[in-house]
Design an enzyme around this catalytic site. Structure first.
Site, PDB file in Angstrom:
ATOM      1  N   GLY A   1     -26.600   8.860  -9.432  1.00  0.00           N
ATOM      2  CA  GLY A   1     -26.496   8.158  -8.155  1.00  0.00           C
ATOM      3  C   GLY A   1     -25.108   7.586  -7.947  1.00  0.00           C
ATOM      4  N   SER A   2     -25.047   6.413  -7.324  1.00  0.00           N
ATOM      5  CA  SER A   2     -23.761   5.889  -6.829  1.00  0.00           C
ATOM      6  C   SER A   2     -22.782   5.455  -7.908  1.00  0.00           C
ATOM      7  CB  SER A   2     -24.008   4.724  -5.869  1.00  0.00           C
ATOM      8  OG  SER A   2     -24.634   5.191  -4.690  1.00  0.00           O
ATOM      9  N   THR A   3     -23.225   5.256  -9.167  1.00  0.00           N
ATOM     10  CA  THR A   3     -22.229   4.977 -10.207  1.00  0.00           C
ATOM     11  C   THR A   3     -21.288   6.171 -10.367  1.00  0.00           C
ATOM     12  OG1 THR A   3     -23.839   5.701 -11.872  1.00  0.00           O
ATOM     13  CG2 THR A   3     -23.620   3.323 -11.522  1.00  0.00           C
TER      14      THR A   3
END
Length: 559
Positions: A290-292
């Protein structure tokens, strides 16, 4: 007839002379072997200690109870005494006592107090040999990192098997002489070859930090009724791992006992359940980051110069890529924003735009350059590799979703190692536990040197990422990881697991401090939390709390 008889006699005499003169040594050894009985003396396995010398794995003295059939004079008494003291069925003990063999083992891993009780009975034909059993003073602490040993004291999982050659030691032997009936001769001295103890393994894991991180993981797991929680803490400058938590952990002193429901399982089902219980999710399991992963996309795009900090973007809440509408987490959109604001807001359309600018070839170039196509090389067995699209199968839609961390899978360890490398000045590090091996006298046998690897990102881009990620915590989606008086960089993530219809999520946060010279990097991954599941809301506070408590311990001062 007479001639034949003479020839036969001469042949026999010749054979006898040959055996007595030329083959004498061979048969002397054979005869000696018939009158010798060898018993093994187990070597003490080397200890595992933390970075400060706290013992995490050691040995307890236990006993092995055996019987020698030819020496037993009171078989009924032997059966009665052993079955009573060892809490075994008489029929089982009797079967072993009556078996005609040089030595029959009755029971292993008997505690020393019980062994001494049997020894004091002075039962003829009963042998009590002292042995070692692996013992873990802190039970469940770092269970999936340390691993455990089997009945033969050999490592099965974790560091116990990875460093087996250093830890195992060398067994010794006791050699006794018997008469023709197999009875040991008291007047003949026994020969002993003393065992050589294994070496001590010192690791970078810190008992105090591990204990606190594990408590935090258990707390959030209970509060969010999550499936499991992983926490990683490491030094991003050199790759030393200070803590690796995978809750639920298991009892290292009783590793073959399942928590519940074991009685209804078949042997194969039980083994599978044990394998799952022993899995180290930080290295064995992959997930959609995801956004990491936007940290990786941003680093690649800045390095390739396809985006500037003040480039303008517009987010209406989605982005159309070919015929696919790909949504932003903010339904109404973020409106007009520059790249810096796009990172703070964790805006998917911004990262779709810059990912498409980067292009498939460059995306894969940097993915490989940053080390994400392979494994980290962490010194634990069973590390999983990245699950990625074949480059030739990647179109615009796949590239768009990969840019914000979906449609491929990595391990938490890979994410932590890669982000460490991107914010430490741009050099790849190898995550590891092993520090050094010493012998029983404390002399260093081997010092492990991992060093820093090749440069994977320019120093300038690394410094830019430090500043951008610090703003995510101070002003953006990672504000719940903020600790007063400290500059912390980080990135939140919320990803949906497959199948999407199951509505299960993984919440995560990666943070580091101090932002301009990272000395500690922390990562928290929460699997299938119930209720609120956003990474910035439930994962970021975990790392923030851990940082707040360990900064003084690590000597990281307020600015």
């Amino acid at each position: 007839m007479f001639v034949c008889a003479v020839i036969v006699i001469l042949g026999l005499v010749g054979r006898l002379v040959y055996l007595m003169v030329f083959d004498a040594e061979y048969y002397q050894q054979k005869a000696k072997a018939l009158h010798e009985r060898e018993r093994e003396i187990k070597a003490a396995r080397g200890e595992i200690i933390d970075v400060n010398g706290t013992i995490l794995a050691t040995n307890k003295t236990v006993c092995t109870i055996s019987v020698i059939h030819s020496q037993i004079k009171e078989p009924e008494r032997v059966v009665t005494e052993l079955s009573g003291i060892l809490k075994m069925e008489e029929a089982e003990v009797r079967k072993k006592v009556e078996k005609v063999s040089s030595m029959e083992r009755i029971k292993t891993n008997v505690d020393k107090k019980t062994g001494d009780q049997i020894r004091n009975l002075e039962l003829e034909g009963v042998k009590v040999d002292e042995d070692f059993k692996r013992y873990y003073p802190y039970g469940e602490l770092a269970s999936k990192v340390l691993g455990f040993t089997g009945g033969d004291n050999q490592g099965i999982i974790g560091l116990e098997v990875k460093y087996e050659d250093y830890l195992k030691g060398k067994n010794g032997t006791i050699l006794t002489t018997t008469d023709a009936r197999g009875v040991e001769l008291d007047q003949v001295a026994e020969d002993r070859i003393e065992p050589i103890a294994g070496n001590t393994l010192q690791i970078s894991l810190d008992y105090n930090i591990q204990m606190y991180a594990q408590q935090m993981a258990e707390k959030v797991m209970e509060e969010k009724q999550a499936e499991k929680v992983a926490i990683l803490l490491m030094n991003p400058q050199n790759g030393k791992i200070l803590s690796m938590v995978n809750v639920p952990e298991f009892n290292l002193n009783d590793p073959f006992t399942l928590s519940n429901g074991a009685d209804s399982l078949s042997p194969d089902e039980k083994q599978e359940a044990l394998n799952q219980m022993w899995r180290n999710g930080c290295i064995n399991d992959t997930y959609e980051p995801g956004s990491t992963f936007k940290i990786i996309t941003a680093s690649a795009c800045l390095e390739e110069d396809v985006v500037k900090l003040q480039d303008s973007f517009s987010c209406p809440g989605y982005r159309m890529v070919e015929d696919r509408k790909i949504r932003c987490h903010k339904v109404g959109g973020h409106g007009a924003e520059n790249f810096v604001e796009g990172i703070r807001n964790s805006c998917n359309p911004v990262f779709i735009d810059i990912g498409l600018r980067l292009g498939v070839d460059n995306f894969y170039k940097y993915f490989d350059q940053f080390g994400m196509m392979g494994k980290t090389g962490v010194d634990l067995p069973g590390e999983a590799g990245t699950i990625m699209h074949k480059k030739e199968n990647v179109g615009q839609v796949e590239l768009a979703t990969m840019s914000f961390g979906q449609s491929f899978q990595v391990t938490p360890m890979q994410m932590a190692a890669t982000v460490s490398s991107l914010v430490n000045g741009g050099k790849r590090v190898t995550p590891h536990f092993g520090v050094r091996v010493t012998n029983r006298e404390g002399k260093v046998v081997e010092e492990f040197d991992y060093g820093k690897g090749e440069r994977i990102l320019s120093k300038e881009t690394s410094e830019t990422m430090q500043e951008l990620l610090e703003s995510v915590v101070s002003e953006g989606s990672g504000k719940n990881a903020y600790v007063e008086g400290y500059e912390i960089g980080g990135k939140t993530a919320t990803s949906q697991t497959l199948p999407r219809s199951a509505n299960k999520y993984i919440s995560s946060f990666i943070g580091f401090a101090p932002a301009d010279n990272p000395q500690i990097l922390g990562m928290c991954v929460i699997y299938d939390p119930k209720g609120i599941y956003y990474g910035g809301t439930i994962a970021a506070p975990v790392i923030g709390d851990i940082f707040q408590n360990i900064f003084p311990y690590l000597g990281i001062e307020k600015e």
